[in-house]
Design a protein around this motif. Structure first.
Motif, PDB file in Angstrom:
ATOM      1  N   ALA A 153      44.162 113.513  21.839  1.00 43.74           N
ATOM      2  CA  ALA A 153      43.488 112.508  22.665  1.00 43.74           C
ATOM      3  C   ALA A 153      42.386 111.837  21.856  1.00 43.74           C
ATOM      4  O   ALA A 153      41.714 112.487  21.046  1.00 43.74           O
ATOM      5  N   ILE A 154      42.199 110.539  22.067  1.00 44.24           N
ATOM      6  CA  ILE A 154      41.138 109.830  21.363  1.00 44.24           C
ATOM      7  C   ILE A 154      39.944 109.539  22.280  1.00 44.24           C
ATOM      8  O   ILE A 154      38.880 109.175  21.812  1.00 44.24           O
ATOM      9  N   ASP A 155      40.122 109.730  23.569  1.00 44.85           N
ATOM     10  CA  ASP A 155      39.025 109.501  24.508  1.00 44.85           C
ATOM     11  C   ASP A 155      39.423 110.050  25.875  1.00 44.85           C
ATOM     12  O   ASP A 155      40.557 110.467  26.084  1.00 44.85           O
ATOM     13  N   ILE A 156      38.478 110.020  26.771  1.00 44.50           N
ATOM     14  CA  ILE A 156      38.721 110.321  28.179  1.00 44.50           C
ATOM     15  C   ILE A 156      38.345 109.071  28.959  1.00 44.50           C
ATOM     16  O   ILE A 156      37.254 108.524  28.768  1.00 44.50           O
ATOM     17  N   VAL A 157      39.245 108.610  29.809  1.00 40.26           N
ATOM     18  CA  VAL A 157      38.998 107.412  30.599  1.00 40.26           C
ATOM     19  C   VAL A 157      38.849 107.787  32.069  1.00 40.26           C
ATOM     20  O   VAL A 157      39.369 108.797  32.523  1.00 40.26           O
ATOM     21  N   ARG A 158      38.113 106.951  32.775  1.00 38.88           N
ATOM     22  CA  ARG A 158      37.836 107.198  34.186  1.00 38.88           C
ATOM     23  C   ARG A 158      38.498 106.148  35.053  1.00 38.88           C
ATOM     24  O   ARG A 158      38.638 105.005  34.656  1.00 38.88           O
ATOM     25  N   GLY A 159      38.852 106.575  36.262  1.00 44.58           N
ATOM     26  CA  GLY A 159      39.489 105.667  37.211  1.00 44.58           C
ATOM     27  C   GLY A 159      38.764 105.651  38.540  1.00 44.58           C
ATOM     28  O   GLY A 159      37.543 105.717  38.607  1.00 44.58           O
ATOM     29  N   ASN A 160      39.526 105.644  39.590  1.00 39.59           N
ATOM     30  CA  ASN A 160      39.010 105.499  40.949  1.00 39.59           C
ATOM     31  C   ASN A 160      38.276 106.741  41.436  1.00 39.59           C
ATOM     32  O   ASN A 160      38.536 107.855  40.992  1.00 39.59           O
ATOM     33  N   LYS A 161      37.389 106.514  42.403  1.00 39.60           N
ATOM     34  CA  LYS A 161      36.686 107.593  43.090  1.00 39.60           C
ATOM     35  C   LYS A 161      37.289 107.752  44.480  1.00 39.60           C
ATOM     36  O   LYS A 161      37.738 106.772  45.079  1.00 39.60           O
ATOM     37  N   PHE A 176      45.516 108.526  24.926  1.00 37.58           N
ATOM     38  CA  PHE A 176      46.215 108.840  23.683  1.00 37.58           C
ATOM     39  C   PHE A 176      46.531 107.567  22.916  1.00 37.58           C
ATOM     40  O   PHE A 176      46.794 106.524  23.503  1.00 37.58           O
ATOM     41  N   GLY A 177      46.497 107.672  21.615  1.00 37.29           N
ATOM     42  CA  GLY A 177      46.896 106.589  20.718  1.00 37.29           C
ATOM     43  C   GLY A 177      47.846 107.173  19.687  1.00 37.29           C
ATOM     44  O   GLY A 177      48.690 108.013  20.008  1.00 37.29           O
TER      45      GLY A 177
END
Length: 144
Positions: A48-56, A42-43
């Motif tokens: 939402a402005i994007d989807i971000v990815r993290g850990n697997k 979020f900005g």
């Protein structure tokens, strides 16, 4: 889209799970799961402005009959551990090989670096057998 669901999709006669090099004959169920953390970014504003990815991460469960759980715990004790939950994750690999049809090639699920997080038993009145679910986390899960 044509969806073809047959009893061969889950042909238990063609599944084999090995843990610590031992084939599990009292297998009642299993699950392999591979997850990736994802969340909205979020900005300004409320969208939402994007989807971000993290850990697997990998996890799953195996459901076995009581004698299989007893055998895994005995193997752990024989190796100097209290039970299966104390065995170091570097020592445990779960492999599940199967064929959808007899003429198909073997497909394999693999969970490596497995640490079992629970061990115990639940019994019910009039039970005909002991069924034990053993959840685990894994360093790596490979799906076919």
């Amino acid at each position: 889209m044509n969806v073809n669901i047959t009893s061969d999709e889950c042909a238990w006669s063609r599944f084999e799970i090995k843990i610590l090099g031992r084939t599990i004959k009292g297998l009642r169920g299993f699950g392999f799961k591979k997850e990736r953390e994802t969340e909205h970014l979020f900005g300004a504003g409320d969208e939402a402005i994007d989807i971000v990815r993290g850990n697997k991460k990998g996890s799953g469960t195996i459901k076995v009959l009581g004698f299989e759980s007893d055998a895994m715990n005995k193997a752990a004790r024989d190796a100097g551990f209290e039970d299966i939950t104390d065995v170091p994750h570097e020592a445990i690999v779960i492999t599940c090989a199967y064929k959808k049809r007899l003429i198909d090639s073997i497909k394999t699920y693999i969970a490596s670096g497995v640490a079992f997080s629970e061990s115990g038993v639940d019994l019910e009145q009039n039970a005909k057998f002991r069924e034990i679910t053993l959840p685990y986390i894994a360093m790596n899960v490979q799906l076919p």
